[in-house]
Design an enzyme around this catalytic site. Structure first.
Site, PDB file in Angstrom:
ATOM      1  N   ASN A 239      -1.238 -45.357 -95.907  1.00 40.38           N
ATOM      2  CA  ASN A 239      -0.231 -45.598 -97.612  1.00 40.38           C
ATOM      3  C   ASN A 239       0.118 -44.863 -97.307  1.00 40.38           C
ATOM      4  O   ASN A 239       0.048 -43.751 -98.613  1.00 40.38           O
ATOM      5  CB  ASN A 239      -2.237 -45.956 -98.265  1.00 40.38           C
ATOM      6  CG  ASN A 239      -1.290 -46.697-100.089  1.00 40.38           C
ATOM      7  OD1 ASN A 239      -0.024 -47.264 -99.960  1.00 40.38           O
ATOM      8  ND2 ASN A 239      -2.589 -47.337-100.281  1.00 40.38           N
ATOM      9  N   TRP A 240       1.626 -45.232 -97.418  1.00 38.40           N
ATOM     10  CA  TRP A 240       2.962 -44.300 -97.686  1.00 38.40           C
ATOM     11  C   TRP A 240       2.861 -44.362 -98.878  1.00 38.40           C
ATOM     12  O   TRP A 240       3.784 -43.610 -99.524  1.00 38.40           O
ATOM     13  CB  TRP A 240       3.553 -44.661 -96.601  1.00 38.40           C
ATOM     14  CG  TRP A 240       3.403 -44.294 -95.273  1.00 38.40           C
ATOM     15  CD1 TRP A 240       2.085 -43.893 -95.037  1.00 38.40           C
ATOM     16  CD2 TRP A 240       4.520 -44.728 -93.690  1.00 38.40           C
ATOM     17  NE1 TRP A 240       2.129 -43.696 -93.510  1.00 38.40           N
ATOM     18  CE2 TRP A 240       3.874 -44.196 -92.967  1.00 38.40           C
ATOM     19  CE3 TRP A 240       5.466 -44.853 -94.412  1.00 38.40           C
ATOM     20  CZ2 TRP A 240       4.377 -44.271 -91.600  1.00 38.40           C
ATOM     21  CZ3 TRP A 240       6.039 -45.579 -92.963  1.00 38.40           C
ATOM     22  CH2 TRP A 240       5.610 -44.961 -91.728  1.00 38.40           C
ATOM     23  N   LYS A 241       2.531 -45.105 -99.439  1.00 36.34           N
ATOM     24  CA  LYS A 241       2.864 -45.802-100.916  1.00 36.34           C
ATOM     25  C   LYS A 241       4.218 -45.752-101.447  1.00 36.34           C
ATOM     26  O   LYS A 241       4.951 -45.802-101.232  1.00 36.34           O
ATOM     27  CB  LYS A 241       2.238 -44.224-101.966  1.00 36.34           C
ATOM     28  CG  LYS A 241       0.546 -44.065-102.199  1.00 36.34           C
ATOM     29  CD  LYS A 241      -0.204 -43.549-102.906  1.00 36.34           C
ATOM     30  CE  LYS A 241      -2.243 -43.768-102.513  1.00 36.34           C
ATOM     31  NZ  LYS A 241      -2.726 -43.253-103.481  1.00 36.34           N
TER      32      LYS A 241
ATOM     33  N   HIS B  59      -5.095 -52.140-104.815  1.00 33.69           N
ATOM     34  CA  HIS B  59      -5.259 -50.548-104.942  1.00 33.69           C
ATOM     35  C   HIS B  59      -5.545 -50.525-106.303  1.00 33.69           C
ATOM     36  O   HIS B  59      -5.243 -51.389-107.744  1.00 33.69           O
ATOM     37  CB  HIS B  59      -3.789 -50.170-103.924  1.00 33.69           C
ATOM     38  CG  HIS B  59      -4.005 -49.231-103.887  1.00 33.69           C
ATOM     39  ND1 HIS B  59      -4.091 -47.724-105.381  1.00 33.69           N
ATOM     40  CD2 HIS B  59      -4.872 -47.918-103.037  1.00 33.69           C
ATOM     41  CE1 HIS B  59      -3.945 -46.715-104.904  1.00 33.69           C
ATOM     42  NE2 HIS B  59      -4.919 -46.743-103.983  1.00 33.69           N
TER      43      HIS B  59
ATOM     44  N   GLU C 187      -4.220 -48.429-108.074  1.00 32.54           N
ATOM     45  CA  GLU C 187      -2.825 -48.486-108.669  1.00 32.54           C
ATOM     46  C   GLU C 187      -2.308 -49.256-108.905  1.00 32.54           C
ATOM     47  O   GLU C 187      -1.374 -49.447-110.156  1.00 32.54           O
ATOM     48  CB  GLU C 187      -1.887 -47.598-107.420  1.00 32.54           C
ATOM     49  CG  GLU C 187      -1.827 -45.685-107.428  1.00 32.54           C
ATOM     50  CD  GLU C 187      -1.869 -45.032-106.490  1.00 32.54           C
ATOM     51  OE1 GLU C 187      -0.968 -45.063-105.441  1.00 32.54           O
ATOM     52  OE2 GLU C 187      -2.036 -44.045-106.271  1.00 32.54           O
TER      53      GLU C 187
ATOM     54  N   GLU D 280     -12.696 -46.197-103.378  1.00 31.48           N
ATOM     55  CA  GLU D 280     -11.533 -45.406-103.109  1.00 31.48           C
ATOM     56  C   GLU D 280     -12.222 -45.352-104.843  1.00 31.48           C
ATOM     57  O   GLU D 280     -11.408 -45.378-105.714  1.00 31.48           O
ATOM     58  CB  GLU D 280      -9.973 -46.231-103.060  1.00 31.48           C
ATOM     59  CG  GLU D 280      -9.899 -46.697-101.800  1.00 31.48           C
ATOM     60  CD  GLU D 280      -8.256 -46.127-101.413  1.00 31.48           C
ATOM     61  OE1 GLU D 280      -7.244 -44.863-100.388  1.00 31.48           O
ATOM     62  OE2 GLU D 280      -7.196 -47.261-102.708  1.00 31.48           O
TER      63      GLU D 280
ATOM     64  N   GLY E 181      -5.372 -39.223-104.858  1.00 28.74           N
ATOM     65  CA  GLY E 181      -4.410 -37.686-104.923  1.00 28.74           C
ATOM     66  C   GLY E 181      -4.260 -35.942-105.463  1.00 28.74           C
ATOM     67  O   GLY E 181      -3.516 -35.783-106.262  1.00 28.74           O
TER      68      GLY E 181
ATOM     69  N   SER F 247      -7.843 -38.325-100.968  1.00 28.63           N
ATOM     70  CA  SER F 247      -8.303 -37.029-100.861  1.00 28.63           C
ATOM     71  C   SER F 247      -8.632 -36.990 -99.523  1.00 28.63           C
ATOM     72  O   SER F 247      -9.279 -35.834 -99.204  1.00 28.63           O
ATOM     73  CB  SER F 247      -8.702 -36.134-102.282  1.00 28.63           C
ATOM     74  OG  SER F 247      -8.122 -36.319-103.114  1.00 28.63           O
TER      75      SER F 247
ATOM     76  N   GLY G  81      -4.175 -41.375 -98.463  1.00 28.05           N
ATOM     77  CA  GLY G  81      -2.478 -41.803 -98.962  1.00 28.05           C
ATOM     78  C   GLY G  81      -1.535 -40.179 -98.228  1.00 28.05           C
ATOM     79  O   GLY G  81      -1.500 -40.499 -97.616  1.00 28.05           O
ATOM     80  N   GLY G  82      -1.497 -39.378 -99.200  1.00 27.99           N
ATOM     81  CA  GLY G  82      -0.652 -38.233 -99.005  1.00 27.99           C
ATOM     82  C   GLY G  82      -0.305 -37.924 -97.417  1.00 27.99           C
ATOM     83  O   GLY G  82       0.135 -37.824 -97.008  1.00 27.99           O
TER      84      GLY G  82
HETATM   85  P1  13P Z   1      -4.469 -39.815-100.843  1.00 24.35           P
HETATM   86  O1  13P Z   1      -5.316 -40.286 -99.999  1.00 24.35           O
HETATM   87  O2  13P Z   1      -3.616 -39.337-101.563  1.00 24.35           O
HETATM   88  O3  13P Z   1      -5.624 -39.388-101.908  1.00 24.35           O
HETATM   89  O4  13P Z   1      -4.771 -41.498-101.867  1.00 24.35           O
HETATM   90  C1  13P Z   1      -5.546 -41.690-101.345  1.00 24.35           C
HETATM   91  C2  13P Z   1      -4.875 -43.266-101.500  1.00 24.35           C
HETATM   92  O5  13P Z   1      -4.838 -44.194-102.501  1.00 24.35           O
HETATM   93  C3  13P Z   1      -4.760 -44.281-100.128  1.00 24.35           C
HETATM   94  O6  13P Z   1      -4.937 -45.823-100.446  1.00 24.35           O
END
Ligand code: 13P
Length: 256
Positions: free
Chosen positions: A13-15, A99, A101, A171, A177, A217, A238-239
């Site tokens: 997930n590149w956000k 998600h 977010e 999640e 994050g 994470s 994510g990251g």
């Molecule tokens: P991180 O891997 O950056 O913690 O993000 C997880 C995430 O929200 C994937 O959708």
């Protein structure tokens, strides 16, 4: 519940990161290294603006394209929104829905998430449906209760046949994050609970087949521990998905 082997699924997930050019370059690196990890499903989810450029790189490959969200209606006066058909036209196979977010920053409700899941499944997109508790909810021992409400609402009205291809993602919000990852036992216990909810609604056949990703994470150095848990079938990253090397290292940990 049977111990049927489920094929791992790793999604990046590149956000809100990467321009179309940067996304295309990242997709190219992922694609080049993806041959090292043939025995799993791999998905990348760029922002909407990068879907076209990334799709061009991925065409004909085994790496699938996913979007990060979509609207529940098929078209109409919804300024700023993107429909399922638009995503399908661009070559998307998956879409991340619910998600945290989207839920916390953009006020998305369980009902919105449910409507989006119906729309995705009706049009042929495979949803990756996210659930997870806040730190406060975990500390007050309400994790299972929160996840139960989210899962029941998300899957309301979904048929057994529609569950094929749908992916769930646990999640925990406090792990996203933050570098603070759930322990393998904490994560597996919630995954197990989610699987039991799926079993109660759809039966053992569906619950033993459905894939449940962990997200929050996930990094190359913690991936193996998490992904070797019996009820964890992949990762939503994510990251660490913004670098091809770390994304692929996590994929390798999923099959090792
Ligand atoms: P991180 O891997 O950056 O913690 O993000 C997880 C995430 O929200 C994937 O959708």
């Amino acid at each position: 519940m049977t111990s049927e082997k489920r094929r791992p699924i790793i999604a990046g997930n590149w956000k809100m990161n990467t321009t179309p050019e940067e996304g295309a370059a990242l997709a190219e690196s992922v694609l080049n290294q993806s041959m090292q990890v043939p025995d799993l499903d791999m998905v990348v989810c760029p922002p909407f603006t990068g879907l076209h450029a990334v799709a061009e790189r991925l065409t004909g490959s085994s790496v699938s394209l996913g979007a990060q969200d979509m609207h529940w209606e098929s078209d109409g006066a919804y300024t700023g929104a993107i429909s399922a058909k638009m995503l399908l036209t661009l070559g998307c196979r998956h879409v991340i829905l619910g998600h945290s977010e989207r839920r916390t920053i953009f006020g998305e409700s369980d009902d919105h998430v449910n409507r989006k899941i119906h729309q995705a499944l009706t049009t042929g997109l495979l949803p990756i449906v996210c659930v997870g508790e806040s730190l406060d909810e975990r500390e007050s021992r309400r994790t299972e209760q929160v996840v139960t409400v989210q899962i029941r609402a998300a899957l309301s009205g979904i048929s057994e046949g529609q569950m094929e291809g749908l992916v769930l993602a646990y999640e925990p919000i406090w792990a996203i994050g933050t570098g603070r990852v759930a322990t393998p036992e904490q994560a597996n216990s919630v995954h197990h609970h989610i699987r039991s909810l799926v079993e109660a609604q759809f039966g053992a056949h569906v619950s033993s087949a459905i894939r449940i990703q962990y997200g929050g994470s996930v990094k190359p150095d913690n991936a193996h521990e998490l992904l070797s848990q019996p009820d964890i079938d992949g990762a939503l990253i994510g990251g660490a998905s913004l670098e091809a090397d770390s994304f692929i290292a996590i994929a390798q940990a999923a099959v090792s």
